[in-house]
Design an enzyme around this catalytic site. Structure first.
Site, mmCIF file in Angstrom:
data_model
loop_
_atom_site.group_PDB
_atom_site.id
_atom_site.type_symbol
_atom_site.label_atom_id
_atom_site.label_comp_id
_atom_site.label_asym_id
_atom_site.label_seq_id
_atom_site.Cartn_x
_atom_site.Cartn_y
_atom_site.Cartn_z
ATOM 1 N N PRO A 122 50.386 -5.812 -23.817
ATOM 2 C CA PRO A 122 49.011 -6.324 -23.902
ATOM 3 C C PRO A 122 48.852 -7.848 -23.820
ATOM 4 O O PRO A 122 48.393 -8.506 -24.757
ATOM 5 C CB PRO A 122 48.536 -5.785 -25.247
ATOM 6 C CG PRO A 122 49.781 -5.701 -26.064
ATOM 7 C CD PRO A 122 50.865 -5.307 -25.093
ATOM 8 N N CYS A 123 49.178 -8.399 -22.665
ATOM 9 C CA CYS A 123 49.003 -9.842 -22.470
ATOM 10 C C CYS A 123 47.522 -10.235 -22.460
ATOM 11 O O CYS A 123 47.198 -11.404 -22.641
ATOM 12 C CB CYS A 123 49.706 -10.300 -21.190
ATOM 13 S SG CYS A 123 49.152 -9.488 -19.696
ATOM 14 N N HIS A 124 46.632 -9.268 -22.295
ATOM 15 C CA HIS A 124 45.195 -9.557 -22.347
ATOM 16 C C HIS A 124 44.753 -9.966 -23.755
ATOM 17 O O HIS A 124 43.685 -10.545 -23.914
ATOM 18 C CB HIS A 124 44.374 -8.355 -21.849
ATOM 19 C CG HIS A 124 44.561 -7.116 -22.665
ATOM 20 N ND1 HIS A 124 45.630 -6.251 -22.469
ATOM 21 C CD2 HIS A 124 43.824 -6.597 -23.677
ATOM 22 C CE1 HIS A 124 45.529 -5.252 -23.335
ATOM 23 N NE2 HIS A 124 44.442 -5.442 -24.079
#
Length: 156
Positions: A122-124
């Site tokens: 989850p780089c968001h």
């Protein structure tokens, strides 16, 4: 052997690849791609199912083996991203502190930008120190949509 599936989501076409029974890539396609040429394996079918459940607000965690290719530092950052709870964000500086390298926020940003497995890693959930949205490989509109989705379903 690398296998790939392409399918449509509410955010546009997504490509997922797997090799040796682990997910190696997830990215947004720039255009609709031909699903007919996809090699659908049980793992890719499960990854598609879990991603669609996530996008509908019915899943908060993924249960898939991931095998992103990158440097040891990048892998450390990507593994740390998995620790950020659904519906929450962290700054690049906070992630740098989490990995024990408090001065490495720029390097964390570079590693984040090279993440080959969007959403599942989850780089968001990484934002600027001022909580503003910063770059995302899928585009800022998709990043905003993912964060809104999680915010709206955090209590589910």
């Amino acid at each position: 052997m690398k296998n790939t599936v392409v399918f449509q989501t509410i955010l546009g076409p997504v490509v997922i690849s797997e090799q040796d029974e682990a997910i190696t890539e997830l990215f947004f396609a720039k255009e609709s791609l031909d699903r007919e040429n996809s090699q659908i394996t049980p793992l890719l079918k499960e990854a598609e199912k879990q991603l669609l459940e996530y996008l509908s607000g019915d899943r908060t965690k993924f249960n898939l083996k991931l095998a992103a290719q990158g440097t040891e530092f990048q892998k450390t950052v990507w593994n740390t991203l998995q620790e950020i709870p659904y519906g929450e964000t962290r700054s690049y500086k906070q992630v740098a502190e989490m990995i024990g390298r408090p001065e490495a926020s720029r390097a964390v940003g570079m590693a984040n930008s090279k993440n080959p497995i969007l959403i599942l890693t989850p780089c968001h959930r990484i934002v600027g120190s001022d909580s503003k949205l910063t770059g995302y490989a899928g585009g800022l509109e998709i990043k905003k949509a993912l964060l809104e989705l999680e915010k709206n379903h955090v209590s589910c």
